[in-house]
Design a protein around this motif. Structure first.
Motif: not given
Length: 215
Positions: A128-153
């Motif tokens: 589950l940990e191997a794929v848990a990041i998928l929703p976050q990566l998809v959200l980043l693709q849809r978000t045009r304004n990625i702030d620094n803290l989210t990117g660093q996280y």
């Protein structure tokens, strides 16, 4: 314990602190996927079932408590905090994360070192940990304004797993009979999922540009 394991743990801890810093100080969870945070909470809840029964070391117990407490507190902030929850973009965070649960459980019931409840749950947490990041990566693709803290996280999360792979390689060559295929494969899959993000993260850093992930 070796330098790669310690660096991986500290990087993982830093990723959590960065996210908590953003949520607690800025009172915003913009760009953060609740779906991913819920999956991580489930990862730690199923991985650390032995926290009150098997004592390994004080360091081990403290790290388990930190990751359990932080993951559930992040979910609470996004769901319940009267200010933070207003910044959650439910319309963009639409990845159907529950579809990941059954395949991971199915794999855990097949590929485990011992068919017991705790062992199956521990293996389930790896897949589950191997794929848990998928929703976050998809959200980043849809978000045009990625702030620094989210990117660093997200970068720190990916770096943590990469360091763990170096830890496994180091232990393979320094410890006799150290072979654990399930966490190795799950960790490799997890790291590969960050490949696209790493490329655009370093590209934006190199060119001093705002981080954007093409759809």
């Amino acid at each position: 314990m070796n330098i790669f394991r310690l660096a991986g743990d500290m990087t993982h801890l830093a990723s959590v602190l960065v996210l908590l810093l953003k949520i607690h100080t800025i009172k915003s969870c913009a760009g953060v996927s609740l779906k991913t945070q819920e999956l991580y909470a489930l990862v730690f809840a199923t991985r650390y079932l032995d926290i009150f029964t098997d004592f390994i070391s004080l360091y081990n117990t403290v790290m388990k408590l930190i990751f359990l407490g932080s993951s559930f507190s992040i979910v609470w902030y996004i769901r319940q905090h009267k200010i933070v929850r207003r910044s959650y973009d439910k319309d963009q965070d639409t990845f159907r994360h529950y579809f990941l649960l059954l395949p991971c459980l199915f794999l855990a019931m097949i590929f485990n070192e011992k068919f017991s409840f705790k062992e199956v749950m521990w293996t389930f947490s790896l897949f589950l940990e191997a794929v848990a990041i998928l929703p976050q990566l998809v959200l980043l693709q849809r978000t045009r304004n990625i702030d620094n803290l989210t990117g660093q996280y997200v970068f720190l999360l990916g770096a943590y797993r990469s360091l763990y792979i170096l830890n496994w390689i180091f232990r393979y060559f320094t410890e006799p009979h150290y072979v654990h295929w399930t966490p190795w494969i799950a960790g490799l899959v997890q790291t590969l999922l960050y490949g696209d993000f790493f490329y655009y993260y370093f590209h934006s850093w190199k060119n001093n540009q705002k981080l954007q992930i093409p759809a």
